[in-house]
Design a protein around this motif. Structure first.
Motif, PDB file in Angstrom:
ATOM      1  N   TYR A  87       0.849  -1.041   0.162  1.00  0.00           N
ATOM      2  CA  TYR A  87       0.121  -0.172   0.054  1.00  0.00           C
ATOM      3  C   TYR A  87       0.856   1.389  -0.020  1.00  0.00           C
ATOM      4  O   TYR A  87       0.417   2.401  -0.535  1.00  0.00           O
ATOM      5  CB  TYR A  87      -0.913  -0.125   1.104  1.00  0.00           C
ATOM      6  N   ASP A  99       2.869 -12.932   2.680  1.00  0.00           N
ATOM      7  CA  ASP A  99       1.777 -13.138   2.696  1.00  0.00           C
ATOM      8  C   ASP A  99       0.683 -12.231   1.593  1.00  0.00           C
ATOM      9  O   ASP A  99       0.975 -11.077   1.598  1.00  0.00           O
ATOM     10  CB  ASP A  99       0.701 -13.109   3.904  1.00  0.00           C
ATOM     11  N   PRO A 100       0.149 -12.841   0.941  1.00  0.00           N
ATOM     12  CA  PRO A 100      -0.657 -12.463  -0.326  1.00  0.00           C
ATOM     13  C   PRO A 100      -1.298 -11.251   0.407  1.00  0.00           C
ATOM     14  O   PRO A 100      -1.831 -10.082  -0.414  1.00  0.00           O
ATOM     15  CB  PRO A 100      -1.734 -13.251  -0.776  1.00  0.00           C
ATOM     16  N   ILE A 101      -1.993 -11.165   1.528  1.00  0.00           N
ATOM     17  CA  ILE A 101      -2.759 -10.078   2.002  1.00  0.00           C
ATOM     18  C   ILE A 101      -1.852  -8.615   2.235  1.00  0.00           C
ATOM     19  O   ILE A 101      -2.512  -7.762   2.361  1.00  0.00           O
ATOM     20  CB  ILE A 101      -3.361 -10.512   3.648  1.00  0.00           C
ATOM     21  N   MET A 102      -0.715  -8.929   2.155  1.00  0.00           N
ATOM     22  CA  MET A 102       0.259  -7.727   2.160  1.00  0.00           C
ATOM     23  C   MET A 102       0.170  -6.786   0.912  1.00  0.00           C
ATOM     24  O   MET A 102       0.591  -5.598   0.781  1.00  0.00           O
ATOM     25  CB  MET A 102       1.766  -7.916   2.449  1.00  0.00           C
ATOM     26  N   ASN A 104      -1.386  -4.494  -2.030  1.00  0.00           N
ATOM     27  CA  ASN A 104      -2.158  -3.241  -2.047  1.00  0.00           C
ATOM     28  C   ASN A 104      -3.232  -4.013  -2.995  1.00  0.00           C
ATOM     29  O   ASN A 104      -3.226  -4.410  -4.455  1.00  0.00           O
ATOM     30  CB  ASN A 104      -1.570  -2.168  -2.760  1.00  0.00           C
ATOM     31  N   LYS A 105      -4.589  -4.066  -2.858  1.00  0.00           N
ATOM     32  CA  LYS A 105      -5.511  -4.443  -3.332  1.00  0.00           C
ATOM     33  C   LYS A 105      -5.978  -3.748  -4.641  1.00  0.00           C
ATOM     34  O   LYS A 105      -6.693  -4.243  -5.646  1.00  0.00           O
ATOM     35  CB  LYS A 105      -6.902  -4.707  -2.449  1.00  0.00           C
ATOM     36  N   LYS A 112      -5.391 -12.091 -11.049  1.00  0.00           N
ATOM     37  CA  LYS A 112      -4.906 -12.334  -9.514  1.00  0.00           C
ATOM     38  C   LYS A 112      -3.256 -12.811  -9.513  1.00  0.00           C
ATOM     39  O   LYS A 112      -3.024 -13.547  -8.548  1.00  0.00           O
ATOM     40  CB  LYS A 112      -5.766 -13.200  -8.469  1.00  0.00           C
ATOM     41  N   SER A 127       3.685 -18.965  -0.741  1.00  0.00           N
ATOM     42  CA  SER A 127       2.888 -17.773  -0.717  1.00  0.00           C
ATOM     43  C   SER A 127       3.378 -16.948  -2.094  1.00  0.00           C
ATOM     44  O   SER A 127       2.397 -16.570  -2.711  1.00  0.00           O
ATOM     45  CB  SER A 127       3.179 -16.915   0.381  1.00  0.00           C
TER      46      SER A 127
END
Length: 384
Positions: A87, A99-102, A104-105, A112, A127
């Motif tokens: 982000y 981890d993919p949650i890191m 920026n969406k 993906k 990951s």
């Protein structure tokens, strides 16, 4: 190694065009379709492979990795590729494993799956594989751990306060270094390279455990470069990726002025190798592998291509650098671009500014594409 600059000048006839081998577009969607195209162009009996465009680069600390990253970011931006981005800033985790949650969406493409991962993280193979394209090359770079440690102490000034000891004291009494806690959110410390590569942060891993992990890295990575031989590393990298030497020209970025470096003697190096014994095993293993890769490439060809790259780098500096600033953070070198040429601007750009540019471009591109997709696939024709 292909000369992509010359291949662009070929204007194939209609007969030749009929021989172009196209990808199967049926399995692609959205942003992937925009870059889909032929994998090989056949002209007579000559088959030219396209450059690889999917790459995971594990950016190790204090190993010349910012220079390599700049090359990768230039290539990715120039080819409209999708980067794994946080982000803000330039870290995706570390000390936490990636981890993919890191991610920026707002930078995630519809598939993906990403083309380029080139920012600091802590290696997590499972990951990383989840979010990279299946054919991604895995590459990293290593450096003599004695120089990595010296650079950590020099670059991160507060490190001295953290360890409550001077670098000179540690060289005289290495036991002080063996009990160091990791510094700055747990990111920096002993055996830094293996830490970046994901080895559990035990202060004294067994030799067997380290060797087993080194073999794991060897299996998972396609190329491990050596910072002391940067030009040869970039020749091997270009060969792996099927890029031209022009694609891998570079200026040394985020490196310290020579006057800011402590010149280590052999006994001091031995102390730091013992303090970083796991990294010393890692470095020597891949230094030997690097020598083997040069033999496979061909020593005469390597010398020729390194000479070509040196000449290209000299030209890059002459064409693009108006001034060199040696008074940056920790006396790092930075450059003032001579002109607004695209290559000059980006070859001299620092990591954070370049990352911010790529992030803004990628977010805007996805915003425009998503808006268009909504219109094309969801809009009704009977709007009147």
């Amino acid at each position: 190694m292909s000369d992509r600059g010359k291949s662009r000048q070929i204007r194939p006839s209609a007969d030749v065009l009929s021989e172009v081998q196209q990808d199967d577009f049926s399995s692609l969607s959205g942003d992937e379709e925009l870059r889909a195209g032929p994998q090989h162009i056949v002209v007579g009996k000559i088959k030219t492979k396209k450059p690889k465009k999917s790459l995971f680069f594990l950016k190790t600390h204090k190993c010349g990795s910012t220079t390599v990253q700049n090359i990768i970011m230039r290539f990715g931006l120039n080819h409209g590729l999708y980067f794994v981005l946080p982000y803000s800033g330039n870290y995706l985790g570390n000390p936490q494993p990636f981890d993919p949650i890191m991610i920026n969406k707002f930078t995630i493409p519809q598939s993906k799956k990403f083309d380029i991962f080139a920012h600091h993280t802590r290696y997590n193979y499972t990951s990383v594989k989840k979010i990279m394209k299946d054919n991604a090359a895995f590459v990293t770079i290593l450096r003599d751990p004695a120089d990595v440690t010296e650079s950590l102490f020099s670059y991160y000034g507060n490190f001295l306060n953290h360890v409550n000891s001077s670098f000179a004291d540690i060289l005289k009494n290495p036991r002080k270094a063996t009990v160091l806690k990791r510094y700055k959110f747990g990111r920096y410390g002993n055996n830094q390279m293996l830490f970046d590569l994901g080895l559990h942060e035990s202060l004294s891993p067994s030799v067997k455990h380290v060797n087993d992990y080194i073999e794991k890295i060897d299996y998972e990575f396609d190329l491990v470069m050596i910072a002391e031989y940067m030009e040869a590393s970039m020749v091997l990298f270009a060969n792996l990726m099927r890029w031209s030497l022009e694609d891998v020209v570079f200026l040394n970025l985020n490196s310290r002025n020579i006057t800011a470096r402590k010149i280590l003697n052999l006994s001091q190096r031995k102390v730091l190798h013992e303090v970083n014994n796991a990294d010393w095993l890692l470095y020597n293993y891949f230094l030997n592998k690097f020598y083997d890769r040069i033999n496979e490439y061909g020593k005469a060809k390597m010398l020729l291509d390194v000479s070509k790259l040196i000449a290209l780098n000299i030209k890059l500096k002459a064409d693009c650098v108006a001034a060199v600033n040696t008074r940056g953070y920790a006396k790092t070198i930075s450059y003032k671009a001579r002109n607004n040429d695209w290559l000059c601007v980006h070859a001299t750009k620092n990591e954070l500014a370049f990352t911010n540019e790529i992030r803004a471009i990628q977010i805007e591109r996805l915003k425009v594409l998503n808006k268009l997709k909504m219109f094309m696939y969801n809009n009704k024709t009977d709007i009147f």
